[in-house]
Design an enzyme around this catalytic site. Structure first.
Site, PDB file in Angstrom:
ATOM      1  CG  ASP A  10      -0.204  -0.090   2.562  1.00  0.00           C
ATOM      2  OD1 ASP A  10       0.971  -0.552   2.582  1.00  0.00           O
ATOM      3  OD2 ASP A  10      -0.770   0.306   3.596  1.00  0.00           O
ATOM      4  CG  HIS A 240       7.326  -0.145   9.904  1.00  0.00           C
ATOM      5  ND1 HIS A 240       7.395  -0.349  11.266  1.00  0.00           N
ATOM      6  CD2 HIS A 240       7.013   1.165   9.738  1.00  0.00           C
ATOM      7  CE1 HIS A 240       7.111   0.786  11.890  1.00  0.00           C
ATOM      8  NE2 HIS A 240       6.878   1.715  10.992  1.00  0.00           N
TER       9      HIS A 240
HETATM   10  C1  BDR Z   1       2.920  -0.541   8.641  1.00  0.00           C
HETATM   11  O1  BDR Z   1       1.827   0.367   8.469  1.00  0.00           O
HETATM   12  C2  BDR Z   1       2.076   1.225   7.387  1.00  0.00           C
HETATM   13  O2  BDR Z   1       1.952   2.558   7.788  1.00  0.00           O
HETATM   14  C3  BDR Z   1       3.467   0.956   6.915  1.00  0.00           C
HETATM   15  O3  BDR Z   1       3.556   1.047   5.494  1.00  0.00           O
HETATM   16  C4  BDR Z   1       3.764  -0.429   7.389  1.00  0.00           C
HETATM   17  O4  BDR Z   1       3.347  -1.397   6.459  1.00  0.00           O
HETATM   18  C5  BDR Z   1       3.648  -0.217   9.933  1.00  0.00           C
HETATM   19  O5  BDR Z   1       2.793  -0.341  11.027  1.00  0.00           O
HETATM   20 CA    CA Z   2       2.881  -0.829   4.095  1.00  0.00          CA
END
Ligand code: BDR
Ligand code: CA
Length: 313
Positions: A10, A240
């Site tokens: 995403d 992340h």
């Molecule tokens: C996850 O949530 C999204 O904001 C980031 O892309 C990552 O996949 C981290 O909590």
């Molecule tokens: Ca993500």
């Protein structure tokens, strides 16, 4: 031999960093990018993924996936983290190419049948596409090699609520379906991803190694770092989504713990990933769930160096 992956994403700024890591690593054959609502609405996620493929000058299918959580109303988006455009408000031009005609779930199913036992799904957004694919083809777990997820948290607090991480919180019912299916899951949650803050010097190094792709990440990460640095003395941000990919390149970077995991769906526990390491419970509420592996520690210097090295390829 390269590993065939589908990146379910995403984008999103850490998604961007992860997608370019996958493109740059000789370890991966990226079969396609499947997109899902999450950080941004799915239409924007799909257009952004297309932009990233075009920026990298690759010819890889990009599919649009689910726009809504499995149960309940449209979710709220994280524009305050990723910008109005999902790229930190950098005014990147719209892509010129077209999306693949298949939905994300259809694409996953098709690739699983085309390459039985060979495809790893790297899921770095909410899990709606995977839940839908399971519903459309219950045989899917027999065909997929592994599912490597950025999401959840075993022992660390959440980042949306005190107990829930964003990807799982965004589509908790879908996550419950995905974690209950009998495929091999490795989960990379906030236990490891929130444990490694990246200072501005890191994106400077990515940009130095790879002016085009690393430079894009550096630019997009400015807004993202503004968000993560609030109330801190130093500027930081978190990448992340690149963690499950790093594991696939070098699993020795991580300590993995096996156990059973349940996903909360009631309002108070929405998106909570409640983890019972092997031997820690006699409750059937957990023992009835499949065994998964959860990353519980990571080697910071080696992981950081891996990201930098791969961007330089
Ligand atoms: C996850 O949530 C999204 O904001 C980031 O892309 C990552 O996949 C981290 O909590
Ligand atoms: Ca993500």
């Amino acid at each position: 031999m390269t590993q065939k992956i589908i990146l379910d994403t995403d984008p999103g700024i850490d998604d961007t960093m992860a997608i370019f890591f996958a493109f740059q690593s000789p370890e991966f054959e990226v079969l396609g990018l499947t997109t899902v609502f999450g950080n941004v609405p799915v239409t924007m996620a799909a257009q952004n993924a297309l932009s990233l493929v075009e920026l990298a000058e690759l010819d890889i299918p990009v599919c649009k996936g689910v726009a809504m959580p499995h149960v309940g109303p449209e979710s709220t988006y994280a524009h305050f983290v990723h910008g109005d455009d999902g790229f930190g408000n950098i005014n990147h031009p719209a892509p010129t190419g077209k999306l693949d005609g298949r939905s994300s779930a259809q694409f996953i199913i098709e690739m699983a049948h085309k390459y039985p036992g060979e495809v790893t799904i790297v899921a770095v957004g909410p899990l709606g596409n995977l839940a839908l694919a399971l519903k459309l083809d219950p045989e899917l777990p027999k065909l997929i090699k592994e599912v490597n997820i950025m999401g959840g948290s075993a022992f660390a607090p959440g980042n949306v609520t005190p107990v829930a991480e964003a990807n799982i919180w965004n589509d908790a019912y879908a996550a419950e379906i995905v974690f209950a299916a009998s495929w091999k899951i490795n989960m990379f949650g906030l236990d490891v991803t929130y444990d490694l803050p990246f200072a501005p010097d890191f994106t400077t190094q990515l940009a130095k190694q790879n002016p085009k792709l690393g430079g894009f990440v550096q630019k997009a990460a400015e807004f993202y770092s503004d968000f993560y640095s609030q109330g801190k003395d130093e500027r930081v941000c978190f990448f992340h989504d690149a963690f499950p990919l790093a594991y696939m390149v070098d699993s020795s970077l991580f300590t993995m713990t096996s156990g059973h995991l349940r996903v909360g769906t009631d309002p108070l526990h929405r998106g909570q990933t409640s983890f019972a390491p092997v031997g820690s419970t006699t409750s059937e509420l957990w023992l009835n769930m499949p065994l998964i592996n959860v990353a519980t520690a990571v080697d910071h210097p080696r992981l950081t160096q891996l990201f930098i090295d791969v961007y330089g390829n």
